[in-house]
Design a protein around this motif. Structure first.
Motif, PDB file in Angstrom:
ATOM      1  N   THR A   7       0.873  -1.061   0.053  1.00 20.37           N
ATOM      2  CA  THR A   7      -0.012  -0.019   0.261  1.00 20.37           C
ATOM      3  C   THR A   7       1.007   1.409   0.043  1.00 20.37           C
ATOM      4  O   THR A   7       1.766   1.133   0.885  1.00 20.37           O
ATOM      5  CB  THR A   7      -0.869   0.100   1.195  1.00 20.37           C
ATOM      6  OG1 THR A   7      -1.927  -1.054   1.268  1.00 20.37           O
ATOM      7  CG2 THR A   7      -1.810   1.163   1.258  1.00 20.37           C
ATOM      8  N   VAL A   8       0.449   2.105  -0.856  1.00 19.60           N
ATOM      9  CA  VAL A   8       1.322   3.330  -0.726  1.00 19.60           C
ATOM     10  C   VAL A   8       0.639   4.342   0.222  1.00 19.60           C
ATOM     11  O   VAL A   8      -0.476   4.715   0.239  1.00 19.60           O
ATOM     12  CB  VAL A   8       1.096   4.207  -2.298  1.00 19.60           C
ATOM     13  CG1 VAL A   8       1.948   5.367  -2.320  1.00 19.60           C
ATOM     14  CG2 VAL A   8       1.700   3.334  -3.549  1.00 19.60           C
ATOM     15  N   SER A   9       1.493   4.519   1.047  1.00 17.80           N
ATOM     16  CA  SER A   9       1.014   5.426   2.309  1.00 17.80           C
ATOM     17  C   SER A   9       0.959   6.655   2.183  1.00 17.80           C
ATOM     18  O   SER A   9       0.031   7.760   2.478  1.00 17.80           O
ATOM     19  CB  SER A   9       1.984   5.046   3.583  1.00 17.80           C
ATOM     20  OG  SER A   9       1.906   3.832   3.924  1.00 17.80           O
ATOM     21  N   SER A  10       1.896   7.278   1.287  1.00 19.37           N
ATOM     22  CA  SER A  10       2.390   8.556   0.851  1.00 19.37           C
ATOM     23  C   SER A  10       2.882   8.627  -0.694  1.00 19.37           C
ATOM     24  O   SER A  10       4.048   7.933  -0.629  1.00 19.37           O
ATOM     25  CB  SER A  10       3.043   9.378   1.982  1.00 19.37           C
ATOM     26  OG  SER A  10       3.107  10.882   1.295  1.00 19.37           O
ATOM     27  N   VAL A 100      -1.412  11.372  -3.116  1.00 20.70           N
ATOM     28  CA  VAL A 100      -1.874   9.976  -3.048  1.00 20.70           C
ATOM     29  C   VAL A 100      -1.694   9.572  -1.203  1.00 20.70           C
ATOM     30  O   VAL A 100      -0.466   9.857  -0.771  1.00 20.70           O
ATOM     31  CB  VAL A 100      -1.037   8.942  -3.848  1.00 20.70           C
ATOM     32  CG1 VAL A 100      -1.386   7.508  -3.220  1.00 20.70           C
ATOM     33  CG2 VAL A 100      -1.468   9.149  -5.234  1.00 20.70           C
ATOM     34  N   LYS A 101      -2.637   8.833  -0.560  1.00 17.94           N
ATOM     35  CA  LYS A 101      -2.379   8.432   0.672  1.00 17.94           C
ATOM     36  C   LYS A 101      -3.331   7.121   0.789  1.00 17.94           C
ATOM     37  O   LYS A 101      -4.357   6.759   0.409  1.00 17.94           O
ATOM     38  CB  LYS A 101      -3.164   9.478   1.456  1.00 17.94           C
ATOM     39  CG  LYS A 101      -2.857   9.124   3.070  1.00 17.94           C
ATOM     40  CD  LYS A 101      -3.496  10.552   4.002  1.00 17.94           C
ATOM     41  CE  LYS A 101      -3.016  10.420   5.445  1.00 17.94           C
ATOM     42  NZ  LYS A 101      -3.517  11.359   6.414  1.00 17.94           N
ATOM     43  N   ASN A 102      -2.547   6.134   1.392  1.00 19.39           N
ATOM     44  CA  ASN A 102      -3.204   4.598   1.813  1.00 19.39           C
ATOM     45  C   ASN A 102      -3.754   4.371   0.664  1.00 19.39           C
ATOM     46  O   ASN A 102      -4.899   3.824   0.782  1.00 19.39           O
ATOM     47  CB  ASN A 102      -4.037   5.009   3.086  1.00 19.39           C
ATOM     48  CG  ASN A 102      -3.278   5.407   4.136  1.00 19.39           C
ATOM     49  OD1 ASN A 102      -2.175   5.303   4.495  1.00 19.39           O
ATOM     50  ND2 ASN A 102      -3.998   6.448   5.192  1.00 19.39           N
ATOM     51  N   GLN A 103      -2.944   4.168  -0.439  1.00 19.95           N
ATOM     52  CA  GLN A 103      -3.672   3.353  -1.628  1.00 19.95           C
ATOM     53  C   GLN A 103      -3.174   2.306  -2.039  1.00 19.95           C
ATOM     54  O   GLN A 103      -1.827   2.173  -2.117  1.00 19.95           O
ATOM     55  CB  GLN A 103      -3.592   4.492  -2.992  1.00 19.95           C
ATOM     56  CG  GLN A 103      -4.148   4.250  -3.923  1.00 19.95           C
ATOM     57  CD  GLN A 103      -4.404   5.306  -5.166  1.00 19.95           C
ATOM     58  OE1 GLN A 103      -3.229   5.516  -5.661  1.00 19.95           O
ATOM     59  NE2 GLN A 103      -5.336   6.259  -5.180  1.00 19.95           N
ATOM     60  N   PRO A 104      -3.623   1.221  -2.375  1.00 16.55           N
ATOM     61  CA  PRO A 104      -3.046  -0.173  -2.864  1.00 16.55           C
ATOM     62  C   PRO A 104      -2.253   0.195  -3.969  1.00 16.55           C
ATOM     63  O   PRO A 104      -2.713   0.890  -4.934  1.00 16.55           O
ATOM     64  CB  PRO A 104      -4.166  -1.103  -2.876  1.00 16.55           C
ATOM     65  CG  PRO A 104      -5.333  -0.354  -2.015  1.00 16.55           C
ATOM     66  CD  PRO A 104      -5.206   1.123  -2.082  1.00 16.55           C
ATOM     67  N   VAL A 161       6.632   7.779  -5.045  1.00 18.31           N
ATOM     68  CA  VAL A 161       5.973   7.230  -3.544  1.00 18.31           C
ATOM     69  C   VAL A 161       7.163   7.754  -2.560  1.00 18.31           C
ATOM     70  O   VAL A 161       8.204   7.549  -2.599  1.00 18.31           O
ATOM     71  CB  VAL A 161       5.993   5.558  -3.738  1.00 18.31           C
ATOM     72  CG1 VAL A 161       5.874   5.078  -2.252  1.00 18.31           C
ATOM     73  CG2 VAL A 161       5.209   5.326  -4.825  1.00 18.31           C
ATOM     74  N   HIS A 162       6.636   8.308  -1.625  1.00 21.56           N
ATOM     75  CA  HIS A 162       7.609   8.700  -0.416  1.00 21.56           C
ATOM     76  C   HIS A 162       7.400   7.566   0.788  1.00 21.56           C
ATOM     77  O   HIS A 162       8.381   7.578   1.430  1.00 21.56           O
ATOM     78  CB  HIS A 162       6.895   9.863   0.226  1.00 21.56           C
ATOM     79  CG  HIS A 162       6.924  11.195  -0.641  1.00 21.56           C
ATOM     80  ND1 HIS A 162       7.937  11.655  -1.235  1.00 21.56           N
ATOM     81  CD2 HIS A 162       5.930  11.859  -1.251  1.00 21.56           C
ATOM     82  CE1 HIS A 162       7.678  12.608  -1.912  1.00 21.56           C
ATOM     83  NE2 HIS A 162       6.419  12.724  -1.854  1.00 21.56           N
ATOM     84  N   ALA A 163       6.524   6.762   0.966  1.00 28.45           N
ATOM     85  CA  ALA A 163       6.425   5.705   1.835  1.00 28.45           C
ATOM     86  C   ALA A 163       5.530   4.412   1.603  1.00 28.45           C
ATOM     87  O   ALA A 163       4.390   4.913   1.103  1.00 28.45           O
ATOM     88  CB  ALA A 163       6.186   6.313   3.211  1.00 28.45           C
ATOM     89  N   PHE A 164       5.652   3.321   1.862  1.00 32.02           N
ATOM     90  CA  PHE A 164       4.699   2.258   1.752  1.00 32.02           C
ATOM     91  C   PHE A 164       4.297   2.017   3.200  1.00 32.02           C
ATOM     92  O   PHE A 164       4.692   2.475   4.394  1.00 32.02           O
ATOM     93  CB  PHE A 164       5.453   1.067   0.949  1.00 32.02           C
ATOM     94  CG  PHE A 164       5.832   1.251  -0.228  1.00 32.02           C
ATOM     95  CD1 PHE A 164       4.850   0.941  -1.373  1.00 32.02           C
ATOM     96  CD2 PHE A 164       6.938   1.522  -0.740  1.00 32.02           C
ATOM     97  CE1 PHE A 164       4.905   1.303  -2.511  1.00 32.02           C
ATOM     98  CE2 PHE A 164       7.093   1.719  -2.258  1.00 32.02           C
ATOM     99  CZ  PHE A 164       6.279   1.585  -2.955  1.00 32.02           C
ATOM    100  N   ASP A 165       3.453   1.017   3.153  1.00 28.81           N
ATOM    101  CA  ASP A 165       2.938   0.735   4.729  1.00 28.81           C
ATOM    102  C   ASP A 165       3.811  -0.064   5.417  1.00 28.81           C
ATOM    103  O   ASP A 165       3.573  -0.742   6.378  1.00 28.81           O
ATOM    104  CB  ASP A 165       1.460  -0.115   4.377  1.00 28.81           C
ATOM    105  CG  ASP A 165       1.660  -1.373   3.777  1.00 28.81           C
ATOM    106  OD1 ASP A 165       2.551  -1.341   2.718  1.00 28.81           O
ATOM    107  OD2 ASP A 165       0.681  -2.108   3.632  1.00 28.81           O
ATOM    108  N   GLU A 166       4.833  -0.753   4.793  1.00 33.46           N
ATOM    109  CA  GLU A 166       6.027  -1.251   5.656  1.00 33.46           C
ATOM    110  C   GLU A 166       7.212  -1.050   5.194  1.00 33.46           C
ATOM    111  O   GLU A 166       7.472  -0.338   3.891  1.00 33.46           O
ATOM    112  CB  GLU A 166       5.842  -2.854   5.177  1.00 33.46           C
ATOM    113  CG  GLU A 166       5.839  -3.138   3.406  1.00 33.46           C
ATOM    114  CD  GLU A 166       5.505  -4.825   3.641  1.00 33.46           C
ATOM    115  OE1 GLU A 166       6.553  -5.582   3.823  1.00 33.46           O
ATOM    116  OE2 GLU A 166       4.298  -5.313   3.549  1.00 33.46           O
ATOM    117  N   PRO A 167       8.298  -1.051   5.844  1.00 31.20           N
ATOM    118  CA  PRO A 167       9.838  -0.648   5.441  1.00 31.20           C
ATOM    119  C   PRO A 167      10.061  -1.358   4.244  1.00 31.20           C
ATOM    120  O   PRO A 167       9.906  -2.381   3.783  1.00 31.20           O
ATOM    121  CB  PRO A 167      10.587  -1.054   6.693  1.00 31.20           C
ATOM    122  CG  PRO A 167       9.779  -0.966   7.936  1.00 31.20           C
ATOM    123  CD  PRO A 167       8.363  -1.715   7.225  1.00 31.20           C
TER     124      PRO A 167
END
Length: 375
Positions: A7-10, A100-104, A161-167
């Motif tokens: 998931t793309v967190s940001s 984009v926030k919290n997007q698969p 993508v700046h961050a995913f839902d996991e490292p």
């Protein structure tokens, strides 16, 4: 690919439309005009994270905020942030950004393709035309020889993508998601050769960042949220637009030049030298102007000490064929320079010939007068 989708967190999706709008732009005057008439933000753009000593702008571009608009993207409405960056050599880089926030990941790719359909080359031009008209309405006095139809343009898409839902580091990211689908816009799985080609221009400086460039799309994974890579990709596209302009300008000029040379040569001898001289001056002016502006484009950005950014920038220039277009412009300028030299020499020769004829006529006239007096 694992069964657990990332998931793309940001992140953000960016559509760029770069348009040649003038011969040059007085950025100081444009900034003054914008400050006087517009209420939105502006700044003289520099790379946000790269030390100033590591890069050198010929003339720092002017960034202007153009507000927000709501558009239908995919299944629902999204807020699009609008801006433009003006380059002194006459290019306007319009940008539309979707946060984009919290997007698969699959939805991230789907929205990227939807943004391409909406604002890319196949989409309606009205969106960009109206946006550019807003800018021109305010800064028009700062435009030197504005383009009439502004038809010379380039488009580019950047998925960040700046961050995913996991490292996630770059190596793991390539294993977890299919970047070739995002970069190609294709729904069917590509061949190994095509996938290898798409991923051939990949760069990482830290273990957890990644940049992949293609002709019309780029993917950036940047946890530190700096925009320097996206900015240098934009600069390379702006240089592409401008070199395309000069290449087209000289393509149109060469046939006219040949016709003018023939017309000058067909003129009566007494007028030919003046026509040659006038044509030579015109060609010299053209060469001087184009040379000055292409050097300004060449020097739009010089990356010196940041090796990573320099690699991304030089690769983008090569991918966009900017050096090839620059060489084409140089060859055509060389033809015009040679023609100028030949015309100047021929004009001098015609003048010398006319002078010799005048001297002979004067001598004959003097002899005739002497003989007449002697009678």
């Amino acid at each position: 690919m694992t069964s657990q989708e990332l998931t793309v967190s940001s992140g953000e999706l960016t559509a760029l439309r770069l348009i040649d709008i003038a011969y040059t732009i007085d950025l100081v005057q444009a900034q003054t005009l914008w400050a006087a008439r517009a209420s939105s933000a502006f700044s003289r753009s520099y790379l946000s994270s790269t030390p100033p000593k590591a890069v050198a702008f010929g003339v720092a571009p002017l960034w202007l905020a153009l507000g927000e608009v709501e558009l239908m993207l995919g299944a629902g409405p999204v807020v699009v942030q609008l801006s433009v960056r003006l380059y002194d050599f006459g290019v306007a880089a319009l940008a539309a950004r979707v946060k984009v926030k919290n997007q698969p990941w699959s939805q991230f790719v789907a929205d990227f393709d939807a943004l391409d359909r909406l604002l890319g080359p196949a989409g309606p031009m009205d969106f960009w035309t109206e946006l550019l008209a807003r800018v021109r309405d305010i800064i028009s006095p700062a435009l030197d020889r504005p383009a009439i139809d502004a038809s010379l343009e380039e488009d580019y898409l950047i998925g960040t993508v700046h961050a995913f839902d996991e490292p996630m580091d770059a190596a793991a990211l390539k294993d977890r998601v299919d970047l070739t689908s995002l970069l190609s816009g294709e729904k069917r799985r590509l061949s190994p050769a095509a996938r290898k080609e798409l991923m051939s221009r990949s760069f990482s400086y830290y273990a957890d960042d990644l940049v992949v460039l293609t002709w019309d799309r780029a993917f950036i994974y940047e946890p530190r949220r700096d925009s320097d890579v996206a900015d240098v990709i934009e600069v390379a596209n702006a240089q592409l637009v401008e070199f395309r302009y000069y290449d087209t300008l000289l393509d149109d000029e060469l046939p006219r030049m040949y016709d003018r040379v023939e017309n000058a040569r067909s003129a009566a001898s007494v007028f030919a030298s003046r026509r040659f001289a006038n044509l030579a001056r015109r060609l010299y002016t053209l060469v001087a102007e184009v040379t000055e502006l292409t050097e300004r484009v060449d020097n739009a950005l010089q990356v010196t000490e940041d090796v990573y950014l320099a690699r991304v920038y030089s690769t983008a220039l090569g991918l966009f064929r900017v050096p090839t277009l620059g060489a084409s412009v140089d060859r055509k300028l060389a033809i015009i320079r040679d023609t100028y030299a030949a015309l100047y020499e021929e004009a001098s020769s015609r003048r010398a010939e006319l002078l010799e004829i005048s001297i002979v006529v004067l001598i004959m006239l003097e002899i005739t007068i002497t003989l007449v007096r002697g009678w």
